[in-house]
Design an enzyme around this catalytic site. Structure first.
Site, mmCIF file in Angstrom:
data_model
loop_
_atom_site.group_PDB
_atom_site.id
_atom_site.type_symbol
_atom_site.label_atom_id
_atom_site.label_comp_id
_atom_site.label_asym_id
_atom_site.label_seq_id
_atom_site.Cartn_x
_atom_site.Cartn_y
_atom_site.Cartn_z
ATOM 1 N N LYS A 102 0.500 -1.185 -0.018
ATOM 2 C CA LYS A 102 -0.078 -0.164 0.156
ATOM 3 C C LYS A 102 1.015 1.408 0.172
ATOM 4 C CE LYS A 102 -3.532 0.219 2.409
ATOM 5 N NZ LYS A 102 -4.653 0.900 1.768
ATOM 6 N N GLU A 111 -2.716 5.078 7.018
ATOM 7 C CA GLU A 111 -3.573 4.397 6.439
ATOM 8 C C GLU A 111 -2.835 2.556 7.491
ATOM 9 O OE1 GLU A 111 -4.033 4.213 1.999
ATOM 10 O OE2 GLU A 111 -2.264 3.534 2.511
ATOM 11 N N LYS A 129 -5.479 -6.861 -9.543
ATOM 12 C CA LYS A 129 -4.092 -6.509 -7.340
ATOM 13 C C LYS A 129 -3.964 -7.486 -7.175
ATOM 14 C CE LYS A 129 -5.315 -1.250 -8.684
ATOM 15 N NZ LYS A 129 -5.816 -0.959 -7.537
#
EC number: 5.3.1.6
Length: 260
Positions: A102, A111, A129
């Site tokens: 990420k 995050e 992904k």
């Protein structure tokens, strides 16, 4: 509206639509950052406005906070919420063990803090992904501006001794100037191509002076919701070892699709 969406955007939308079904009345929900997470925020806002769902959102970036307020979600800080029931966020890559890369959107620090302060993390993504081995997507590493070139050199030296395929690194730019995170830091993107031992790499990176956090999310994600352009959705639960499939119908909604 939906007819104008690309297959990738349709996949992101149906994944987001399915993921908000995990949100229950009264929950404190971490709101991720990025294009897929933005769909989720819009879907959640629709439930708040049109169905009376009561939720408190904890955003992972200033832009997510702005979007959440715009769609009617009550927003508080993590310090106010203290602990969350659920975080829903996107990912740049996920593997078969639901480990993630990420930070493509530049919000990896907030995050990761929000995700680890949650009882559960649900990741929403399109099928592209999913990977067998992490690393094709550049791995973001957040560093403080002071001495960033030294930190970058130390990272390069460290990476050269690990099980990766590539070693190129680059300071993330915003035009002619370095990209600045919400916390005032820089991001160095590692073009590793393949990461043989993600757990080891995550631990070693955070030992480099100047590194604040890295974009490897190991043993944090509980479910991944994978959307497809034809409306199909696959939900993988790593804890229960289950895979569920469903179909999300596209419904025109001026409120949901405006400003897309």
């Amino acid at each position: 509206m939906t007819g104008e969406l690309s297959p990738i955007d349709k996949a992101k939308f149906v994944a987001a639509k399915r993921a908000v079904e995990f949100v229950e009345d009264g929950m404190r929900v971490g709101l991720g950052t990025g294009s897929t997470a933005a769909w989720m925020v819009r879907c959640l806002g629709e439930l708040v406005r049109e169905h009376g769902l009561r939720v408190t959102g904890i955003p992972t970036s200033t832009r997510t906070a702005e979007l959440a307020r715009n769609v009617g979600i009550k927003v508080v800080s993590l310090d106010e919420a203290k602990w969350l029931d659920l975080t829903i966020d996107g990912a740049d890559e996920f593997d078969g063990d639901l480990n993630l890369i990420k930070g493509g959107g530049g919000a990896l620090l907030q995050e990761k803090i929000v995700a680890t302060a949650s009882d559960q993390m649900v990741v929403i993504a399109d099928a592209a992904k999913g990977v067998d081995t992490l690393g094709a997507f550049p791995l973001p590493v957040e560093v403080i501006p002071f001495g960033w070139q030294t930190s970058k050199a130390l990272i390069e030296e460290m990476v050269a001794s690990l099980d990766v395929m590539g070693s190129q690194t680059a300071l993330r730019m915003n035009g002619d100037t370095p990209y600045i995170t919400d916390e005032g830091n820089y991001i160095i993107d590692l073009h590793l191509k393949r990461i043989g031992n993600a757990r080891q790499l995550a631990m070693v990176l955070n030992q480099v002076p100047g590194v604040v956090e890295n974009g490897l999310f190991i043993d944090i994600c509980d479910r991944v919701v994978i959307g497809y352009g034809d409306g199909r959705v696959e939900t993988r639960d790593i804890n229960n070892g289950t895979v569920e499939e469903s179909l999300i119908e596209f419904v025109e909604s001026d409120n949901l699709f405006r400003d897309i």
